[in-house]
Design an enzyme around this catalytic site. Structure first.
Site, PDB file in Angstrom:
ATOM      1  CG  ASP A  66      -2.006  -0.894   1.057  1.00  0.00           C
ATOM      2  OD1 ASP A  66      -2.134  -1.590   0.107  1.00  0.00           O
ATOM      3  OD2 ASP A  66      -3.251  -0.487   1.999  1.00  0.00           O
ATOM      4  CG  HIS A  95       2.441   0.376   4.436  1.00  0.00           C
ATOM      5  ND1 HIS A  95       1.966  -0.459   5.599  1.00  0.00           N
ATOM      6  CD2 HIS A  95       1.364   1.048   4.171  1.00  0.00           C
ATOM      7  CE1 HIS A  95       0.553  -0.303   5.922  1.00  0.00           C
ATOM      8  NE2 HIS A  95       0.078   0.772   4.947  1.00  0.00           N
TER       9      HIS A  95
END
Length: 263
Positions: free
Chosen positions: A74, A219
């Site tokens: 993400d 992430h």
């Protein structure tokens, strides 16, 4: 889900990402969710047969019989994403990238193109990471459509998947997502990599939560994350997992716009 007006002042994206540690049971409250297995079963029941999806290696994968897991990232791309792509290429692992628009897609267009060119799934993580359930309908639409447009301009294709920030969704978010052709993808395990630079800890958190039909949330914008990826991949392969993109995880089903998917 109760909807409030957006706050007048907001912290940086990092603060918003940190809130992703909220218990998954709270994510998308009040919205029906579909598991990967249910998506596959529905499709198999409709045509009377199963189905397979190709992985990065070119081999066919049937996630109804093989222990599949989807690696997702993400809020990128960022400075470390090229190194991550090198790792994924070396290990022949496909991934799904939920890209953030402002200061990411618009800052690293060549990296976005590389993600797509190397066979990974390119997906939408909004334009500015605002919490969609706090916004009015037209604001939700703008957050998603701006990123759709930016990604299409670079890759030539519009994403079919999105991940709502913090996993927060409701009927309005689902309706706008349906309108824009976007399915909503949540997750089953997160390393909370926004909270530590300890790559060994990130690796262990993922391994502790990994399961078949799982979706891993990481992430690629945090310093400890990319160094943890080789160890995660190697150990999960040793445990018999096959890495797939999110669409491959759902095959022979396909991600239906507006629907929320969560293992």
């Amino acid at each position: 889900m109760f909807r409030t007006k957006p706050a007048k002042s907001r912290g940086p994206v990092v603060a918003l990402l940190a809130a992703a540690s909220l218990v998954l049971a709270l994510s998308g409250c009040g919205v029906e969710k579909v598991t990967p297995g249910e998506a596959r079963s529905k499709a198999a029941g409709a045509d009377g047969k199963g189905g397979k999806a190709g992985a990065a290696s070119g081999a066919a994968v049937d996630c109804a019989t093989v222990k599949c897991i989807a690696l997702t990232f993400d809020a990128g791309p960022g400075k470390d994403t090229p190194r991550l792509l090198d790792i994924l290429k070396e290990k022949q692992v496909p991934a799904t990238f939920f890209l953030l628009g402002r200061k990411h897609v618009d800052r690293y267009p060549q990296v976005v193109k590389r993600i797509a060119d190397e066979g990974h799934e390119v997906a939408n993580h909004t334009w500015t990471h605002r919490i969609l359930t706090e916004l009015e309908e037209d604001e939700v639409r703008e957050e998603l459509s701006r990123t759709q447009d930016a990604i299409e301009k670079i890759t030539g294709s519009r994403p079919t998947l999105m991940r709502p920030p913090q996993g927060r969704t409701d009927d309005t978010v689902s309706e706008v997502s349906r309108e824009l052709g976007l399915a909503q993808i949540l997750w089953s395990v997160t390393a909370k990599d926004y909270s530590t630079t300890d790559s060994a800890l990130i690796r262990q958190r993922v391994l502790d939560g990994a399961k078949g039909d799982g979706i891993i949330l990481l992430h690629d914008i945090y310093d400890g994350t990319v160094p943890a990826v080789p160890g995660i991949i190697d150990e999960l392969k040793r445990r018999g997992f096959t890495f797939v993109t999110v669409p491959q995880l759902l095959a022979p089903g396909s991600a239906e716009p507006g629907t929320v998917y969560r293992p």
